[in-house]
Structure formats: structure tokens, C-alpha cells
Design a protein around this motif. Structure first.
Motif, PDB file in Angstrom:
ATOM      1  N   UNK A 106      54.371  47.855  40.980  1.00 17.69           N
ATOM      2  CA  UNK A 106      54.137  45.614  40.362  1.00 17.69           C
ATOM      3  C   UNK A 106      53.247  45.358  40.997  1.00 17.69           C
ATOM      4  N   UNK A 107      52.620  45.176  41.771  1.00 16.47           N
ATOM      5  CA  UNK A 107      51.670  44.367  42.313  1.00 16.47           C
ATOM      6  C   UNK A 107      50.071  45.507  41.305  1.00 16.47           C
ATOM      7  N   UNK A 108      50.517  46.000  41.281  1.00 14.31           N
ATOM      8  CA  UNK A 108      49.246  46.950  40.290  1.00 14.31           C
ATOM      9  C   UNK A 108      49.080  46.635  38.960  1.00 14.31           C
ATOM     10  N   UNK A 109      50.424  46.925  38.599  1.00 17.66           N
ATOM     11  CA  UNK A 109      49.951  46.246  37.025  1.00 17.66           C
ATOM     12  C   UNK A 109      49.709  44.548  36.681  1.00 17.66           C
ATOM     13  N   UNK A 110      50.240  43.394  37.771  1.00 19.11           N
ATOM     14  CA  UNK A 110      50.177  42.187  37.811  1.00 19.11           C
ATOM     15  C   UNK A 110      48.268  41.505  37.943  1.00 19.11           C
ATOM     16  N   UNK A 111      47.923  42.623  38.894  1.00 19.29           N
ATOM     17  CA  UNK A 111      46.638  43.002  39.345  1.00 19.29           C
ATOM     18  C   UNK A 111      45.490  43.451  37.594  1.00 19.29           C
ATOM     19  N   UNK A 112      46.233  44.359  37.174  1.00 19.13           N
ATOM     20  CA  UNK A 112      45.846  45.032  36.114  1.00 19.13           C
ATOM     21  C   UNK A 112      45.354  43.959  35.462  1.00 19.13           C
ATOM     22  N   UNK A 113      46.597  43.468  35.024  1.00 19.98           N
ATOM     23  CA  UNK A 113      47.101  42.775  33.909  1.00 19.98           C
ATOM     24  C   UNK A 113      45.633  41.112  33.330  1.00 19.98           C
ATOM     25  N   UNK A 114      45.703  40.683  34.791  1.00 20.90           N
ATOM     26  CA  UNK A 114      44.641  39.660  35.087  1.00 20.90           C
ATOM     27  C   UNK A 114      43.114  39.986  34.752  1.00 20.90           C
ATOM     28  N   UNK A 115      43.133  41.427  34.202  1.00 23.98           N
ATOM     29  CA  UNK A 115      41.810  41.788  33.951  1.00 23.98           C
ATOM     30  C   UNK A 115      40.918  40.367  32.361  1.00 23.98           C
ATOM     31  N   UNK A 116      41.687  40.411  31.782  1.00 22.48           N
ATOM     32  CA  UNK A 116      40.991  39.167  30.675  1.00 22.48           C
ATOM     33  C   UNK A 116      40.451  37.908  31.167  1.00 22.48           C
ATOM     34  N   UNK A 117      41.792  37.318  31.548  1.00 24.02           N
ATOM     35  CA  UNK A 117      41.169  36.496  32.809  1.00 24.02           C
ATOM     36  C   UNK A 117      39.683  36.281  33.341  1.00 24.02           C
ATOM     37  N   UNK A 118      39.949  37.830  34.207  1.00 23.03           N
ATOM     38  CA  UNK A 118      38.972  37.620  35.402  1.00 23.03           C
ATOM     39  C   UNK A 118      37.266  37.614  34.566  1.00 23.03           C
ATOM     40  N   UNK A 119      37.428  38.418  33.600  1.00 26.80           N
ATOM     41  CA  UNK A 119      36.420  38.380  32.625  1.00 26.80           C
ATOM     42  C   UNK A 119      35.884  37.224  31.975  1.00 26.80           C
ATOM     43  N   UNK A 120      36.831  36.365  31.252  1.00 27.12           N
ATOM     44  CA  UNK A 120      36.611  34.731  31.075  1.00 27.12           C
ATOM     45  C   UNK A 120      36.012  34.320  31.739  1.00 27.12           C
ATOM     46  N   UNK A 121      36.523  34.354  33.063  1.00 26.78           N
ATOM     47  CA  UNK A 121      35.727  33.189  34.116  1.00 26.78           C
ATOM     48  C   UNK A 121      34.662  33.658  34.355  1.00 26.78           C
ATOM     49  N   UNK A 122      34.390  35.140  34.966  1.00 31.31           N
ATOM     50  CA  UNK A 122      32.407  36.043  34.491  1.00 31.31           C
ATOM     51  C   UNK A 122      32.127  35.265  33.617  1.00 31.31           C
ATOM     52  N   UNK A 123      31.876  34.804  32.738  1.00 32.26           N
ATOM     53  CA  UNK A 123      31.498  34.369  30.879  1.00 32.26           C
ATOM     54  C   UNK A 123      31.460  33.045  31.463  1.00 32.26           C
ATOM     55  N   UNK A 124      32.245  32.402  31.599  1.00 34.06           N
ATOM     56  CA  UNK A 124      31.843  30.849  31.809  1.00 34.06           C
ATOM     57  C   UNK A 124      31.206  30.147  32.627  1.00 34.06           C
ATOM     58  N   UNK A 125      31.120  30.840  34.033  1.00 37.47           N
ATOM     59  CA  UNK A 125      30.391  30.343  35.481  1.00 37.47           C
ATOM     60  C   UNK A 125      29.394  31.767  34.985  1.00 37.47           C
ATOM     61  N   UNK A 126      29.048  32.490  34.232  1.00 35.64           N
ATOM     62  CA  UNK A 126      28.090  33.334  34.667  1.00 35.64           C
ATOM     63  C   UNK A 126      27.731  33.859  35.707  1.00 35.64           C
ATOM     64  N   UNK A 127      28.691  34.885  36.246  1.00 37.09           N
ATOM     65  CA  UNK A 127      28.790  34.999  37.567  1.00 37.09           C
ATOM     66  C   UNK A 127      30.030  36.500  37.322  1.00 37.09           C
ATOM     67  N   UNK A 128      29.312  37.418  37.397  1.00 36.67           N
ATOM     68  CA  UNK A 128      29.311  38.640  36.933  1.00 36.67           C
ATOM     69  C   UNK A 128      30.144  39.739  38.667  1.00 36.67           C
ATOM     70  N   UNK A 129      29.603  38.996  39.477  1.00 35.17           N
ATOM     71  CA  UNK A 129      29.929  38.833  40.917  1.00 35.17           C
ATOM     72  C   UNK A 129      31.942  39.479  40.806  1.00 35.17           C
ATOM     73  N   UNK A 130      32.144  38.267  40.603  1.00 29.56           N
ATOM     74  CA  UNK A 130      33.375  38.383  39.938  1.00 29.56           C
ATOM     75  C   UNK A 130      34.359  39.330  39.943  1.00 29.56           C
TER      76      UNK A 130
END
Length: 548
Positions: free
Chosen positions: A466-490
Motif C-alpha cells: 500500500x505504501x509503495x502504491x501510494x508513493x508511486x501514485x504521487x509521481x505526477x504531483x512531484x513532477x508538477x512541483x519540480x516544474x513549477x519551482x524549477x527544482x529537479x532535486x525534488x
């Protein structure tokens, strides 16, 4: 623009029936284990939390909801999330899918003076810039990477003058040019005279074609060496623009003339006065242009080609970035998006570096040493069996890129080999090893031949699943935040977190020799993880391998 089925959007839509001004940012995934998703309502007036809870529970993917004061803690159907990700990968080849954005983006990075090989202190700029460009491409933007070649200033003239004085009878090589460059700087520091260099700058500014060609030839030798080093770590720049082009074309003179109503003089030198009272000079007293004038012309050129400009600069150029922004906004009515990303420098435990003084550790040397250490570690882990050179090199390059990228760009960092090559820590080798584990699971499974058509069961998942599935599902959110803030380190930090989560799954949840529906579900989980890690690696520059 990313395309995926967002449960956050669906939930926000439902919640707005009760809280019309509800913002999606008040929905957050919970990694503490208390719940899967939290609805924060403390900023809003809610008449009846129980009614809100009942409405949310009507969503097919919500299996439980608990009111805790101003919070609504939700449990999400993990099979539902896994099915969404699996479906996206099966039909489009990736999760999330992407829609091409027509916006053109220019990402300028590296742009170091071609007076020597790229060293460790500067390579962070290249890694950040390359990762930003890959990130924006993944997001759907049309991206061009650019390098502004400084062939007009004091350092470049010194490099050419040194070759002309000491080694003109020899074929120019990076080593020969660098030796002469250091020699002439020692001489100038000793005599305190830069007359020859100043005279050469003036001739260059006047557009002397013979001198420009000679200087470009020497600069080209160094630039080719820099390009080669960057290619080794997977960085290719699309467009190289020479400073002297703007001098020869007359664009710098035209630009300065266009500012005549605002320009002030200090003797014969011309400057603009900034809002804080600073004087920023465009020309010297002899009329020759300064770097700022040429860089303004370059930015005007980039603006004519792009809708969004991103420039990655060292922190020592932060004032220059602010000045450029003010000038372009105040005097040229800038309406397009302009962003600067400033990075602190990388050092080794040996201290600071300078090409002129000769104490720099080059990127070549860093790669070579990291590769040697990579071989030693792999050989030891294999019980003395010699490591594959190609695998060792990929691990070394990935370790360098990840270790430098994972730290916030604004923070200075010290590169340590033991951290970069820690197979059990926050490193590229750890992520790469976890990926190999996923490959082995898929390879060994007897049902993996038709993985796109496998069907999930509705049985509840184990805690680690469950933890892995939930973490994987959030990938688009991480991508979007990285683009918004220009922070590939995220993305680098997310990849490490996700790989830790996968390792927990790997250790606790057997895939092979289980009930078929359990094997199928876990096989799909491993496949989604594999796909996401491949995607992230293509952005941040990890070179994945099939064995370690």
C-alpha cells in the motif's frame, strides 16, 4: 502538460459542494501512516463535517473517512490507484502521459569561458541546467538548450595572447593552451600590466576579422574539450552562440544607441542607473562594450526565439541576473517569462578551485576517480570477481550527477566519494540496485510475458504494498512541483524515497510462488515502479543497468 486521472481533482470537486472556495492544495498525501490522504478544512467555514464525510465516501476510490477536528482523514483503495497507473503504462507507455505544450522554452546553462576544461566547481551548473531541460521536455514543453560562448573578454584574449606568444608554432591542444594561459596570468600578476590584452580587446571590439577568426579557433579547441566532457556525463547542448556575433553584426551598438535617452556617462564610459542607485556600465571609457551590453543583446535574441527564458547561473552572478531582469523589464517592456536559477558551487574536500591558478580538479579527473572507486566497490561486492567496465562507468556517472543534483541548488556542497557511491544510502547506486531487483522479479515471474493484459484482484494489499502504491501514485504531483519551482532535486529525492519504499516491498512481500492473484498484483506493482524509475532516471541522468 501532464495527463492522468487525478483523485485530488475529483475529491476537490466533491468538497466544493460544501466548501465553494476549497483549494486543492489543502489535500495532502500523508506519509506518516495515519491515513492516505488528509483534507484540511481549518481555513474554511464548514457547516457539517459529517455531511462532507458522507459525500466523500461516495467516491468509489475512498474506502474509509475519519473526522479529526478540522481534518478529514481518508483511506484510498490501493487497487484502484494501481489500476490507474498500470492502465496508463499499458496504453501510453508511461505514467503519467503528457500533452505537447506549444510554448517554446530556452534553457541556458554552463556557458563557462572556454579557457580551460570544465572543473568540479562549475559542473553543478551543467547538471542542474540539463536536468531542468529534460524535466520541461517531459512535461511537454518544446525546449532548446543554449550556451553563450564568451570569446570577447579579458580571459579569452589572454588565452589567445598566450598561445600567440609562447606556442604559435605548435598545434593547439587543450593542455598546451591551459599551460600558456596559466603562464601569462602569472606574468601579468607579476608586472601588473595588461596593456597587450586591452589593446587586443579594443581591436576585437572594432570587428577585426583576422583577430576574431584566430581567437575563435583557439576558443573552439577548448570548447570542443568542454563539449566532450559534458557528453561523457550525458549532456548535449543544442545551440552555441558566440558573443562576438553581436559585436560583428552591430547589434551591441544598436542596443546601446536605443538606450541613449536613459544612458548616463562617467567620463567617456556609459552606464545605466538602477532603481537602487547602482551604476551598471555598458561601455568602457574607450568605447568598447562590456559583457553586460553583449548579454542584453543575447537575451534579446533568445526572447525573439522563445516564450520562456531560463538561465542557470552560479551564485556569484546573482547580481548580474537581477540587473538583467531590471533592464529588460524597465527599458524593453519584457512581457515574456524570465527566470534565473542560481547555484552554489561544488567543492571537494581539498578545497576551492581555480583554472587560472592551476588547482582545479577537472570533470575528467572526477569521472576517472569515481569510476575507479566504482570498480573497486563492485568487485568487492562480487566476491573478487572483476566488475564490468561499462557498468562501472554508468554507476560512476550516475553517482556524480545524482549526488550533485540531490542537494538544493542554493546550498554549497562538498562532493564525497563515500556518499556518492554508497550502495545502501541516498545515492544513485542504491536506486540502480533497486531497479535491478525489480527487473529480476519481472524476469523470474512465469506470468510476466503478457504483463500489459494482467488483471488486478480486489484483495487488500499488505502495508508495504500500500505504501509503495501510494508513493508511486504521487509521481505526477512531484513532477508538477519540480516544474513549477524549477527544482529537479525534488525528483532525485523522490527517486530515493520511492526506492526505499520498493525495497521494503521487496523484503516483505514475496512475488514468486504465491497465489496467482497475489503474484499478478505484486508483479504489476514492480512493473509500475520499474517504469517510474526509468522515467525519473531519464530526467536526472541516472544510467540504469540490468545487473550490478
Amino acid at each position: 502538460m501532464l495527463m492522468y486521472q487525478s483523485i485530488n481533482e475529483k475529491l476537490a470537486s466533491t468538497i466544493r459542494r460544501f466548501i465553494p472556495d476549497f483549494k486543492e492544495e489543502d489535500l495532502s498525501f500523508d506519509r506518516t501512516g495515519h491515513c492516505d490522504l488528509t483534507v484540511r478544512t481549518f481555513r474554511y467555514k464548514v457547516e457539517n463535517m459529517e455531511s462532507l464525510k458522507s459525500a466523500v465516501l461516495e467516491e468509489s476510490f475512498v474506502t474509509n473517512a475519519v473526522v479529526k477536528g478540522k481534518y478529514l482523514n481518508l483511506t484510498i483503495d490501493s487497487n484502484y490507484l494501481l489500476s490507474l497507473m498500470h492502465s496508463s503504462i499499458s496504453t501510453t507507455g508511461q505514467y503519467p502521459d503528457v500533452f505537447q505544450d506549444p510554448e517554446r522554452v530556452s534553457v541556458e546553462h554552463t556557458s563557462i569561458n572556454p579557457t580551460g576544461p570544465i572543473h568540479v566547481g562549475r559542473v553543478r551548473n551543467s547538471i542542474i541546467g540539463d536536468s531542468i531541460s529534460r524535466l520541461l521536455k517531459r512535461f511537454g514543453y518544446r525546449v532548446t538548450t543554449q550556451y553563450f560562448v564568451n570569446d570577447s573578454g579579458k580571459q579569452m584574449m589572454s588565452l589567445y595572447l598566450a598561445y600567440d606568444k609562447y606556442n604559435s608554432d605548435k598545434q593547439p591542444t587543450p593542455e598546451l593552451l591551459l599551460e600558456g594561459y596559466r603562464r601569462i596570468y602569472r606574468e601579468m600578476e607579476g608586472t601588473g600590466s595588461e596593456t597587450e590584452v586591452e589593446e587586443m580587446i579594443k581591436k576585437y571590439e572594432e570587428g577585426d576579422p583576422a583577430l576574431i577568426n584566430k581567437v575563435r579557433k583557439i576558443a573552439g579547441v577548448m570548447l570542443d574539450d568542454i563539449k566532450g566532457d559534458l557528453r561523457t556525463i550525458g549532456i548535449k547542448i543544442d545551440d552555441f552562440t558566440w558573443e562576438s556575433d553581436f559585436i560583428v553584426s552591430g547589434e551591441v551598438k544598436t542596443l546601446i544607441s536605443s538606450l541613449s535617452d536613459s544612458i548616463k556617462t562617467d567620463g567617456e564610459a556609459k552606464y545605466l542607473e538602477m532603481k537602487d542607485g547602482r551604476k551598471v556600465f555598458l561601455t568602457r571609457s574607450d568605447g568598447s562594450s562590456l559583457y553586460l551590453a553583449r548579454d542584453i543583446a543575447y537575451h534579446m535574441y533568445k526572447l525573439s526565439q522563445s516564450d520562456w527564458l531560463i538561465t542557470v547561473l552560479g551564485e556569484d552572478h546573482s547580481e548580474h541576473g537581477k540587473t538583467l531582469t531590471e533592464i529588460l523589464t524597465t527599458y524593453f517592456d519584457l512581457v515574456k517569462r524570465l527566470d534565473f536559477v542560481f547555484n552554489a558551487f561544488v567543492s571537494l574536500e581539498t578545497g576551492s578551485m581555480s583554472t587560472r591558478k592551476g588547482n582545479a580538479i577537472t570533470l575528467k579527473e572526477l569521472i576517472e576517480k569515481t569510476c575507479e572507486r566504482s570498480k573497486e566497490i563492485i568487485t568487492e561486492k562480487r566476491g573478487g570477481k572483476t566488475s564490468n567496465d561499462e557498468i562501472a562507468m554508468k554507476i560512476a556517472i550516475s553517482a556524480i550527477r545524482f549526488n550533485i543534483l540531490k542537494v538544493s541548488a542554493s546550498k554549497a556542497m562538498v562532493f564525497r566519494w563515500e556518499d556518492a557511491l554508497d550502495f545502501n544510502g541516498d545515492s544513485a547506486p542504491f536506486i540502480m540496485y533497486s531497479y535491478v531487483r525489480a527487473l529480476n522479479i519481472i524476469k523470474k515471474s512465469v506470468v510476466s510475458s503478457d504483463i500489459e493484459n494482467l488483471t488486478l484482484s480486489n484483495r487488500e494489499l499488505e502495508k508495504e504494498e500500500r505504501a509503495l502504491v501510494l508513493n508511486m501514485y504521487t509521481y505526477p504531483l512531484i513532477l508538477s512541483e519540480a516544474v513549477k519551482n524549477l527544482k529537479p532535486e525534488a525528483l532525485a529525492n523522490y527517486a530515493f524515497m520511492l526506492s526505499k519504499s520498493f525495497n521494503d516491498f521487496y523484503e516483505k512481500c514475496k512475488v514468486i510462488d504465491q497465489e496467482q492473484e497475489v503474484t499478478i498484483r505484486r508483479l504489476i506493482t514492480a512493473t509500475v515502479y520499474k517504469s517510474i524509475i526509468e522515467d525519473i532516471s531519464s530526467i536526472i541522468g541516472i544510467q540504469l543497468v540490468k545487473e550490478m
